[in-house]
Design an enzyme around this catalytic site. Structure first.
Site, mmCIF file in Angstrom:
data_model
loop_
_atom_site.group_PDB
_atom_site.id
_atom_site.type_symbol
_atom_site.label_atom_id
_atom_site.label_comp_id
_atom_site.label_asym_id
_atom_site.label_seq_id
_atom_site.Cartn_x
_atom_site.Cartn_y
_atom_site.Cartn_z
ATOM 1 N N TRP A 1 0.846 -1.195 0.000
ATOM 2 C CA TRP A 1 0.000 0.000 0.000
ATOM 3 C C TRP A 1 0.881 1.244 0.000
ATOM 4 O O TRP A 1 1.868 1.319 0.718
ATOM 5 C CB TRP A 1 -0.908 -0.028 1.232
ATOM 6 C CG TRP A 1 -1.784 1.166 1.406
ATOM 7 C CD1 TRP A 1 -2.582 1.765 0.474
ATOM 8 C CD2 TRP A 1 -1.950 1.927 2.611
ATOM 9 N NE1 TRP A 1 -3.238 2.838 1.016
ATOM 10 C CE2 TRP A 1 -2.874 2.963 2.328
ATOM 11 C CE3 TRP A 1 -1.421 1.826 3.898
ATOM 12 C CZ2 TRP A 1 -3.278 3.891 3.290
ATOM 13 C CZ3 TRP A 1 -1.826 2.744 4.850
ATOM 14 C CH2 TRP A 1 -2.746 3.766 4.549
ATOM 15 N N LYS B 1 -13.497 0.142 5.044
ATOM 16 C CA LYS B 1 -14.037 -0.692 3.968
ATOM 17 C C LYS B 1 -15.211 -1.553 4.419
ATOM 18 O O LYS B 1 -16.266 -1.562 3.800
ATOM 19 C CB LYS B 1 -12.928 -1.591 3.395
ATOM 20 C CG LYS B 1 -11.652 -0.845 2.966
ATOM 21 C CD LYS B 1 -11.918 0.159 1.869
ATOM 22 C CE LYS B 1 -10.627 0.697 1.268
ATOM 23 N NZ LYS B 1 -9.763 1.416 2.203
ATOM 24 N N ASP C 1 -1.448 -5.586 9.058
ATOM 25 C CA ASP C 1 -2.327 -4.499 8.645
ATOM 26 C C ASP C 1 -3.614 -5.175 8.159
ATOM 27 O O ASP C 1 -3.623 -5.847 7.128
ATOM 28 C CB ASP C 1 -1.683 -3.683 7.517
ATOM 29 C CG ASP C 1 -2.530 -2.477 7.115
ATOM 30 O OD1 ASP C 1 -3.641 -2.311 7.658
ATOM 31 O OD2 ASP C 1 -2.090 -1.699 6.249
#
Length: 466
Positions: free
Chosen positions: A194, A311, A275
């Site tokens: 990311w 999300k 993560d």
């Protein structure tokens, strides 16, 4: 801001008369000298002098104290949306930012979130400051959601949980903990990863290096390279792992590969650092998407886990997440939590309450919790359908024999297409498809109706742009 001084020469003025140079250093204003009635003008190093016959004008410019600050480059992900908005073509597609869209390509607020907010309004809840560590009900709910309510690490109170500013803020808080209490330690991150991971560790002054992850030849996982690099890392390194739905590739290790990853991490006495940004959103199952975290914690490892609810609950703007640190004892967890609070206090003082109450209300209410799980399955299912349709369209349109099945093997909202930067530029410039330059597309921003158009763009860019 510039100031101007205009002087008019009189008939009685001496041709050699002049004004001395003045400098106001405190205000950074600098004024050059001016000559009257002379064809020769003294050089003015600070301002701009213009001549109008016998009239001279000197402009003094204020020099900013911030003159040495250069323009920052645009964000590679958020800048995609800005470019998309400026495009007037009706066929345009925004596949850059990872945010869920409906089949009509509109933002979606979960129905269960609306119900939770209505409950909060009915109760007339206040907006008082939260403690530094955040909302207690949220911290309890998020830790149990991650590890399982009956997990020994929960029962034995070995998890230090602090509410953070979504995934980014939680990662940043953990980075500050590493910088302060593990000086010189290195964090290994996947290549690619990311886009904000490197920024976070750079800002925290934590050293990082990369381990191999993506294999461009297979558009799959370079598992042997990953294992070799983790083995080669200095003992006691932090290994940053994507719990599920790896961003940007969408390529996850298999359960058997996770076992081997755990073996190497234990062998080298490394510290896992997860993560977890897509729990429940990747597969549609909260438990399945937490399997990697639970596997390593079951082995008795101390580890860190950053969470986000952007999300899976669509709470993008609420900035709600958490950092969890699993310790070997309850006493260690208490001390770690105290230091996380100490680090958070000068950063942002305390976290926001609205999103935390939404999560706590949903997870704490069996009816709302089941409704949330059903909506997650719906969102994950829509992305799976789009993924299948895109694969079918590519297979039908590309007559070269190229194998596009890697799209089906990937998981989550992203697909790593394997397109180069030049090919990605062609996607945008010719086809009005906006995406990051590493070839990543967000399937959450695609619908079934646009799959064939996207397939045309990918086939053209892949075969016709070197």
């Amino acid at each position: 801001m510039a100031s101007a001084m205009l002087s008019f020469a009189s008939a009685a003025a001496s041709a050699s008369a002049s004004l001395p140079v003045h400098e106001n250093l405190k205000g950074k204003t600098k004024i050059g000298s001016v000559n009257f009635g002379s064809s020769v003008q003294e050089r003015n190093p600070f301002g701009k002098t213009k001549h109008f016959g016998r009239v001279s004008m000197t402009v003094a410019v204020n020099v900013s104290r911030f003159e040495g600050i250069t323009m920052a480059p645009p964000d590679p992900i958020l800048g995609v949306s800005e470019a998309f908005k400026a495009d007037t073509d009706e066929k345009k597609l925004n596949l850059g930012v990872g945010a869920y869209r409906t089949e009509e390509l509109q933002p979606y607020v979960l129905k269960v979130v609306k119900k939770a907010e209505n409950l909060m309004l009915e109760r007339g809840e206040n907006k008082e400051y939260l403690p530094i560590e955040g909302l207690a009900a949220f911290n309890k709910a998020t830790a149990e959601l991650l590890f399982g309510a009956e997990n020994p690490v929960i029962k034995q109170q070995r998890v230090a949980t602090v509410q953070g500013l979504s995934g980014t803020g939680s990662l940043r808080l953990a980075a500050a903990l590493i910088e302060r209490y593990f000086p010189g330690a290195k964090v290994l991150i996947s290549s690619p990863t990311w886009g904000n991971h490197k920024n976070i560790f750079n800002d925290a002054r934590v050293q990082w290096s990369e381990y191999r992850y993506y294999d461009p030849k297979t558009v799959g996982l370079d598992f042997d390279g990953m294992i070799a690099d983790i083995k080669a890392a200095p003992e006691g390194s932090f290994i940053l792992l994507h719990g599920c739905a790896h961003n940007p590739t969408g390529i996850d290790p298999t359960p058997e590969q996770w076992e081997k990853i755990a073996d190497v991490i234990q062998e080298k006495n490394h510290i896992p650092f997860f993560d977890v940004a897509y729990q429940g959103f990747a597969s549609g199952s909260l438990d399945a998407d937490a399997a990697s975290v639970r596997l390593l914690s079951a082995r008795g490892m101390e580890l860190l886990v950053a969470q986000s609810y952007s999300k899976n609950l669509g709470l993008y703007a609420e900035r709600i997440g958490a950092i969890n640190v699993v310790c070997s004892s309850a006493d260690a967890a208490t001390r770690v939590k105290s230091q996380l609070k100490r680090l958070a206090r000068p950063m942002y003082s305390n976290p926001p309450v609205h999103g935390a109450k939404i999560v706590a209300n949903i997870v704490g209410d069996p009816a709302l919790f089941n409704e949330w799980k059903a909506e997650m399955e719906m969102m994950a299912g829509r992305i799976k359908n789009v993924r299948q349709k895109l694969y079918d369209s590519l297979s039908a349109k590309d007559k070269s024999g190229k194998d596009w099945s890697f799209i089906l093997k990937q998981i989550g909202m992203f697909s790593f297409t394997g397109l180069s930067k030049t090919q990605s530029d062609n996607m945008t410039n010719k086809w009005h498809v906006y995406m990051t330059k590493d070839g990543r597309i967000s399937l959450a921003g695609l619908n079934l109706a646009k799959c064939e158009y996207l397939a045309d763009a990918i086939v053209d860019s892949y075969h016709n742009v070197s």
